[in-house]
Design a protein around this motif. Structure first.
Motif, PDB file in Angstrom:
ATOM      1  N   SER A 328      27.155  58.914  61.701  1.00  0.00           N
ATOM      2  CA  SER A 328      27.126  58.947  60.233  1.00  0.00           C
ATOM      3  C   SER A 328      26.179  60.009  59.686  1.00  0.00           C
ATOM      4  N   PHE A 329      25.401  60.671  60.568  1.00  0.00           N
ATOM      5  CA  PHE A 329      24.484  61.712  60.087  1.00  0.00           C
ATOM      6  C   PHE A 329      25.246  62.883  59.469  1.00  0.00           C
ATOM      7  N   ILE A 330      26.484  63.127  59.922  1.00  0.00           N
ATOM      8  CA  ILE A 330      27.277  64.213  59.349  1.00  0.00           C
ATOM      9  C   ILE A 330      27.542  63.973  57.861  1.00  0.00           C
ATOM     10  N   LEU A 331      27.526  62.717  57.442  1.00  0.00           N
ATOM     11  CA  LEU A 331      27.815  62.391  56.051  1.00  0.00           C
ATOM     12  C   LEU A 331      26.730  62.904  55.111  1.00  0.00           C
ATOM     13  N   TRP A 368      22.189  57.121  51.474  1.00  0.00           N
ATOM     14  CA  TRP A 368      22.649  56.992  52.869  1.00  0.00           C
ATOM     15  C   TRP A 368      21.898  55.858  53.579  1.00  0.00           C
ATOM     16  N   LEU A 369      20.585  55.822  53.417  1.00  0.00           N
ATOM     17  CA  LEU A 369      19.794  54.774  54.051  1.00  0.00           C
ATOM     18  C   LEU A 369      20.223  53.391  53.550  1.00  0.00           C
ATOM     19  N   ASN A 370      20.528  53.301  52.270  1.00  0.00           N
ATOM     20  CA  ASN A 370      20.936  52.018  51.706  1.00  0.00           C
ATOM     21  C   ASN A 370      22.304  51.588  52.204  1.00  0.00           C
ATOM     22  N   VAL A 371      23.266  52.533  52.213  1.00  0.00           N
ATOM     23  CA  VAL A 371      24.638  52.178  52.580  1.00  0.00           C
ATOM     24  C   VAL A 371      24.783  51.904  54.056  1.00  0.00           C
TER      25      VAL A 371
END
Length: 376
Positions: A328-331, A368-371
Motif C-alpha cells: 500500500s506504500f505505492i498509494l 493513509w495512516l488512518n485508512v
C-alpha cells in the motif's frame, strides 16, 4: 488482484485525498502509467479530479487482465517515445484526444518533455501543466530550464522514499529469482551497483544483507562518499567497478551501460535493471555484435567469440516480472500525483518545476495512516 473490500478501501483513500484538495474546473487528462494489477483504482482516483481522455500504458509493464479491464471503460492508446519526441506528432495526438480543452499531463519518465514548449504554444486548448513521477523524468523536465507550464514532480518527495526503498528490495528479489532459475545463486558473485540514488542504495543494502560483496559506482562524487561511509567498496571509474562483477544492477535511469561498456562485463555476469532498457541499457547497439540466445525464463545470453554475459528481463525493470509490488506504500505516491493534478486543475500555478506543498503531503500521510493502519 485486489478483493472487493480492498478495492473499496483504496477508493475511499483516494476519495478523501481528492476531497481535501481545492476544486477547479475538470480538465482533460492524458495519463501515462504502469498498467499493472490494481492500477484501475489509481485511474479511478485521477477521475475524481480530471476527465481521463486517454491512458497510455508503459510498454513493458502491462498486465493483460488490467489492460482489458481499463480498456472496457477508458480509451487506451499505445505509448511511443519517438512519437512524443516529435513536436508535431505529439501535438496531433493531443488534439485528437482533447482539442480545445484545458489539459493536464500525467507522466512517467519525461515522455512529454521534448515537445513541451511546442505543445504549450500550439495546442488549441490550454495546457495547464504536468505531473511527473520518476527521477529520470524529473531530470528531463529540469533540463529544459524554466518551463512555460508548471511541472509538479513527485520524484523527490519524501512520500516516495518508502516506494523507492521497497522497489530496491523487489529488484534484488527478482534478480535472485532469475539467477536461481538457471540453477545458479548470487552468493560468491561480487555485485556492482551502478547509481547510488534512493533505489540504488536499497539494492546495495539488500545485496549486502544477503552477504554479497558490493561495489558501488556513481558519477556523483558525493554519492560515492556516502557509499563508502555505509561500508561499500567504491570505484573511481565504471571500468573499475565492473572488473570483477558477477552481477550488475543498473539504477541510474540515464544509460548506465553504453555500447563500449558491455565489452568490460566479465564473462558469465548477470545484468539487471531497475527501469526500462531504453533508459538504462544501450542494448540496441549490440545488434550484429553479439548473438542473443534465450537460456531460461526471461534470461538471455549475449555472446561473441571469447565473451558472454546474461541480461535479465530483456534489460527492462526486472521486478515487473513479479508484479513489482510495494504494498500500500505505492498509494502514497499515487495520492500525491492526484493532488498535483488537482492543483493544476485550478489553473493558478506558476510555471517551472514545482513540488506539492508540504502540508498536502502531511495530509496525505495522515489519511493513509488512518485508512490503512487505523491511526487517527
Amino acid at each position: 488482484m485486489l478483493e472487493n473490500f480492498e478495492r473499496g478501501r483504496v477508493n475511499a483513500f483516494f476519495r478523501r485525498v481528492a476531497d481535501a484538495m481545492p476544486r477547479g474546473d475538470r480538465p482533460a487528462a492524458l495519463v501515462i502509467t504502469h498498467l499493472l494489477a490494481g492500477r484501475g483504482t489509481f485511474l479511478d482516483g485521477v477521475a475524481r479530479v480530471c476527465d481521463v481522455a486517454a491512458v497510455l500504458p508503459k510498454p513493458r509493464s502491462i498486465n493483460d487482465d488490467c489492460r482489458r479491464e481499463i480498456g472496457a471503460a477508458l480509451q487506451v492508446d499505445e505509448l511511443d517515445r519517438a512519437a512524443f519526441a516529435d513536436p508535431e506528432r505529439a501535438l496531433a495526438y493531443m488534439e485528437s484526444r482533447a482539442a480545445g480543452r484545458d489539459l493536464v499531463l500525467c507522466d512517467v519518465g519525461g515522455y512529454f518533455a521534448p515537445a513541451l514548449e511546442h505543445l504549450h504554444t500550439h495546442f488549441s486548448g490550454r495546457l495547464l501543466g504536468v505531473v511527473e513521477d520518476t527521477e529520470n523524468g524529473h531530470q528531463r523536465y529540469a533540463g529544459l530550464g524554466k518551463t512555460s507550464v508548471p511541472v509538479f514532480s513527485v520524484a523527490r518527495s519524501p512520500l516516495k522514499d518508502p516506494e523507492d526503498y521497497l522497489v530496491g528490495q523487489s529488484v534484488v528479489f527478482s534478480t535472485e529469482a532469475l539467477v536461481r532459475s538457471r540453477d545458479d545463486i548470487l552468493y560468491g558473485r561480487p555485485a556492482c551497483v551502478i547509481g547510488y540514488g534512493k533505489i540504488g542504495r536499497s539494492v546495495a543494502a539488500m545485496l549486502h544483507a544477503r552477504h554479497v560483496a558490493v561495489t558501488v559506482y556513481d558519477v556523483d562524487h558525493v554519492r560515492r562518499v556516502q557509499a563508502l561511509s555505509q561500508g561499500y567498496r567504491t570505484a573511481a571509474s565504471l571500468a573499475e567497478a565492473l572488473a570483477d562483477a558477477g552481477v550488475v544492477v543498473c539504477a541510474t535511469g540515464n544509460l548506465a551501460l553504453k555500447e563500449d561498456d558491455f565489452a568490460r562485463i566479465p564473462n558469465g555476469a548477470y545484468i539487471a535493471s531497475v527501469t526500462s532498457s531504453d533508459d538504462e541499457l544501450e542494448l540496441a547497439s549490440l545488434v550484429g555484435l553479439y548473438a542473443r540466445t534465450p537460456v531460461g525464463p526471461h534470461v538471455t545470453r549475449y555472446s561473441r567469440t571469447g565473451h558472454y554475459f546474461y541480461v535479465c528481463a530483456d534489460g527492462n525493470a526486472v521486478n515487473f516480472l513479479h508484479g513489482a509490488s510495494v504494498g500500500s506504500f505505492i498509494l502514497l505516491v499515487q495520492a500525491e500525483i492526484i493532488a498535483g493534478l488537482a492543483l493544476l486543475a485550478c489553473g493558478e500555478q506558476d510555471p517551472g518545476m514545482r513540488e506539492v506543498p508540504a502540508e498536502v503531503r502531511q495530509s496525505i500521510a495522515a489519511t493513509w495512516l488512518n485508512v490503512f493502519h487505523g491511526v487517527s
